[in-house]
Design an enzyme around this catalytic site. Structure first.
Site, PDB file in Angstrom:
ATOM      1  CG  ASN A 106      -1.834   1.179   1.279  1.00  0.00           C
ATOM      2  OD1 ASN A 106      -2.449   1.504   0.260  1.00  0.00           O
ATOM      3  ND2 ASN A 106      -1.966   1.829   2.430  1.00  0.00           N
ATOM      4  CG  HIS A 108      -0.505   6.459   4.590  1.00  0.00           C
ATOM      5  ND1 HIS A 108      -1.885   6.443   4.619  1.00  0.00           N
ATOM      6  CD2 HIS A 108      -0.125   7.394   5.495  1.00  0.00           C
ATOM      7  CE1 HIS A 108      -2.311   7.314   5.512  1.00  0.00           C
ATOM      8  NE2 HIS A 108      -1.270   7.898   6.057  1.00  0.00           N
TER       9      HIS A 108
HETATM   10  C1  GRF Z   1      -2.732   8.518  -3.008  1.00  0.00           C
HETATM   11  O1  GRF Z   1      -2.483   9.757  -2.413  1.00  0.00           O
HETATM   12  C2  GRF Z   1      -2.323   7.396  -2.090  1.00  0.00           C
HETATM   13  O2  GRF Z   1      -1.273   7.740  -1.239  1.00  0.00           O
HETATM   14  C3  GRF Z   1      -3.570   7.162  -1.279  1.00  0.00           C
HETATM   15  O3  GRF Z   1      -4.625   7.364  -2.185  1.00  0.00           O
HETATM   16  C4  GRF Z   1      -4.220   8.265  -3.203  1.00  0.00           C
HETATM   17  C5  GRF Z   1      -4.533   7.626  -4.519  1.00  0.00           C
HETATM   18  O4  GRF Z   1      -4.369   8.503  -5.597  1.00  0.00           O
HETATM   19  N1  GRF Z   1      -3.538   5.842  -0.708  1.00  0.00           N
HETATM   20  P1  GRF Z   1      -4.491   7.973  -7.105  1.00  0.00           P
HETATM   21  O5  GRF Z   1      -5.879   7.340  -7.250  1.00  0.00           O
HETATM   22  O6  GRF Z   1      -3.391   6.994  -7.335  1.00  0.00           O
HETATM   23  O7  GRF Z   1      -4.363   9.213  -7.949  1.00  0.00           O
END
Ligand code: GRF
Length: 200
Positions: A106, A108
């Site tokens: 994941n 974050h």
């Molecule tokens: C990202 O900021 C990630 O860190 C978080 O959700 C967001 C997803 O953005 N878990 P995207 O859909 O990849 O543009």
């Protein structure tokens, strides 16, 4: 190696992974993009890149585990070896996590273990931090908690707004996530307890 990317929204991280693979930086194939949201723009990105998609709405399932089992069937059919969560807004069941132990990543948008949860960027900004960042980690049964693979700091400057900070964070994400996936695909990540070694 076959990987799957799970999305719910815009999919800019998915795009960064698609681009890194097409530049030859990651020797993997996205065998499936999984979404719980049929309207996710990430699905448009997947289609443009000719990546197969699987959309599964949670409302048709009684339990989180039943939902996850349906997804696992699709992953097994395609021999998926790594699950990449990229803005997937559902918690995985303990069953899923156990099936793919240390094979789910994941990203974050904060320096874990600080600022867990869905508003990592805003929470760090509003707290008056001078520094925040991005974390890529393996997923365990707790939210935003598993062994940390890579982290990078991002400064919060006096003239930053929430929007400029979001831009800076996303820019780092798009570099860091492909780097972590590459390390996994090359077999360089070893997990011992909560520590991840990166092969040198
Ligand atoms: C990202 O900021 C990630 O860190 C978080 O959700 C967001 C997803 O953005 N878990 P995207 O859909 O990849 O543009």
């Amino acid at each position: 190696m076959n990987i799957a990317v799970f999305v719910s929204g815009n999919g800019t991280n998915l795009q960064a992974i698609i681009d890194a693979i097409s530049r030859g930086e990651i020797k993997a194939k996205i065998a499936l993009v999984v979404s719980d949201n049929k309207d996710a723009y990430a699905l448009v990105r997947a289609k443009k890149a000719n990546v197969e998609t699987f959309i599964l709405s949670a409302k048709d399932f009684k339990s989180r585990e039943d939902y996850d089992k349906e997804i696992i069937k699709e992953l097994e059919k395609r021999n998926v070896r790594l699950v990449v969560l990229a803005g997937f807004m559902r918690l995985l069941s303990p069953y899923f996590v156990r099936q793919y132990k240390n094979k789910i990543m994941n990203i974050h948008p904060a320096l874990l273990p600080s600022f867990k949860g869905t508003h990592g960027i805003k929470d760090a900004f509003e707290c008056g931090m001078e520094m925040t960042g991005v974390t890529v980690h393996f997923v365990d049964e707790e939210l935003d908690h598993g062994p940390i693979i890579l982290q990078e700091t991002v400064s919060i400057d006096g003239d930053d707004t929430l929007e400029t900070l979001e831009e800076k964070i996303h820019k780092v994400e798009h570099k860091l996530y492909p780097k972590a996936i590459r390390l996994f695909v090359e077999g360089k990540l070893k997990v011992e307890g909560r520590k991840v070694s990166r092969g040198g």
